[in-house]
Design a protein around this motif. Sequence first.
Motif, mmCIF file in Angstrom:
data_model
loop_
_atom_site.group_PDB
_atom_site.id
_atom_site.type_symbol
_atom_site.label_atom_id
_atom_site.label_comp_id
_atom_site.label_asym_id
_atom_site.label_seq_id
_atom_site.Cartn_x
_atom_site.Cartn_y
_atom_site.Cartn_z
ATOM 1 N N HIS A 1 -2.422 -3.647 7.017
ATOM 2 C CA HIS A 1 -0.986 -3.858 7.204
ATOM 3 C C HIS A 1 -0.298 -4.385 5.938
ATOM 4 C CE1 HIS A 1 -1.726 -3.097 11.425
ATOM 5 N NE2 HIS A 1 -2.646 -4.048 11.436
ATOM 6 N N TRP A 2 -1.021 -4.451 4.835
ATOM 7 C CA TRP A 2 -0.386 -4.867 3.580
ATOM 8 C C TRP A 2 0.713 -3.871 3.209
ATOM 9 C CZ3 TRP A 2 -4.971 -6.092 -0.276
ATOM 10 C CH2 TRP A 2 -5.685 -7.198 0.201
ATOM 11 N N LEU A 3 1.693 -4.354 2.487
ATOM 12 C CA LEU A 3 2.731 -3.454 1.980
ATOM 13 C C LEU A 3 2.157 -2.471 0.978
ATOM 14 C CD1 LEU A 3 5.782 -5.860 1.451
ATOM 15 C CD2 LEU A 3 5.426 -4.190 3.292
ATOM 16 N N ASN A 4 1.250 -2.946 0.139
ATOM 17 C CA ASN A 4 0.636 -2.084 -0.874
ATOM 18 C C ASN A 4 -0.857 -2.373 -0.923
ATOM 19 O OD1 ASN A 4 -0.210 -0.681 -3.166
ATOM 20 N ND2 ASN A 4 1.674 -1.124 -4.302
ATOM 21 N N GLN A 5 -1.648 -1.408 -0.550
ATOM 22 C CA GLN A 5 -3.093 -1.547 -0.539
ATOM 23 C C GLN A 5 -3.761 -0.499 -1.430
ATOM 24 O OE1 GLN A 5 -4.616 0.316 3.355
ATOM 25 N NE2 GLN A 5 -2.652 -0.597 3.944
ATOM 26 N N THR A 6 -3.026 -0.025 -2.417
ATOM 27 C CA THR A 6 -3.519 1.032 -3.299
ATOM 28 C C THR A 6 -4.873 0.673 -3.904
ATOM 29 O OG1 THR A 6 -1.258 1.650 -3.883
ATOM 30 C CG2 THR A 6 -3.005 2.392 -5.363
ATOM 31 N N GLY A 7 -5.828 1.586 -3.758
ATOM 32 C CA GLY A 7 -7.139 1.438 -4.385
ATOM 33 C C GLY A 7 -8.139 0.584 -3.634
ATOM 34 N N ALA B 1 -15.205 1.021 -8.243
ATOM 35 C CA ALA B 1 -15.382 -0.428 -8.314
ATOM 36 C C ALA B 1 -14.090 -1.063 -8.820
ATOM 37 C CB ALA B 1 -16.543 -0.777 -9.240
ATOM 38 N N PRO B 2 -13.811 -2.313 -8.421
ATOM 39 C CA PRO B 2 -12.557 -2.939 -8.858
ATOM 40 C C PRO B 2 -12.463 -3.119 -10.371
ATOM 41 C CG PRO B 2 -13.967 -4.502 -7.689
ATOM 42 C CD PRO B 2 -14.555 -3.161 -7.476
ATOM 43 N N SER C 1 -7.547 -0.357 -10.714
ATOM 44 C CA SER C 1 -6.896 0.613 -9.833
ATOM 45 C C SER C 1 -6.645 0.000 -8.454
ATOM 46 C CB SER C 1 -7.766 1.873 -9.688
ATOM 47 O OG SER C 1 -9.022 1.558 -9.104
ATOM 48 N N TRP C 2 -7.271 -1.165 -8.201
ATOM 49 C CA TRP C 2 -7.042 -1.904 -6.957
ATOM 50 C C TRP C 2 -5.769 -2.729 -7.133
ATOM 51 C CZ3 TRP C 2 -11.550 -3.611 -3.514
ATOM 52 C CH2 TRP C 2 -12.617 -2.704 -3.595
#
Length: 205
Positions: free
Chosen positions: A49-55, A61-62, A74-75
């Motif tokens: 439910h985050w507004l932005n969870q891209t990556g 890998a982070p 990219s996270w």
Amino acid sequence: VSTQSTGNGRVVMAWIHTVLTVCIALQPARAADASTTLGVLYNSTGGPHWLNQTGWLGDEAPCPNSTGGQYSSSWKGVECNDTAIIALYLEANSLSGTIPSDLSNLTGLQYLYLLTNSLSGTIPPELSSLGALYQLNLNQNSLSGTIPPELSSLATLDIISPVSYTHLRAHETPEHLVCRLLLEKKKKKKSIMIRDNMYDVSIKQ
């Protein structure tokens, strides 16, 4: 060459092989630690439910870049130095739920910004083990409970004015708390911002 020498040689080679196998096996485990820890954060704070969870929780890998230097992952909100996570900037991203103690696994973390979300529960005292942590910003959430005395090991507790406190059930005021924690470490290089939450600021001696 004697049979005994040959036998000893085989034992040594077997030992070397075992050591190399263990070392190789440990490398992906270390790389996976950060992904696992971020996965716990994601699941503990309503990641879907985050507004932005891209990556987040993707295949990459982070912090995959092992060539050195600082860069953005990219996270969403993750900053890296080489393969270590040094910052989490997740402010105003609709995080809800609780802050997981697993964040203490990110030993290279310097900046943790979780402000302006809907986080509840208490501040994990385990965060005090983040020796590299320079700023912890938890402003404008719904955190409660006590401010862990272990956080005094992070040097400076900086509660930015104006501070909104409710449910103050102890005789120790926020000002007394700040002064005492500052005196305990006598350092002013790090900051923790926790205004606009709901704390019982008593600390057990």
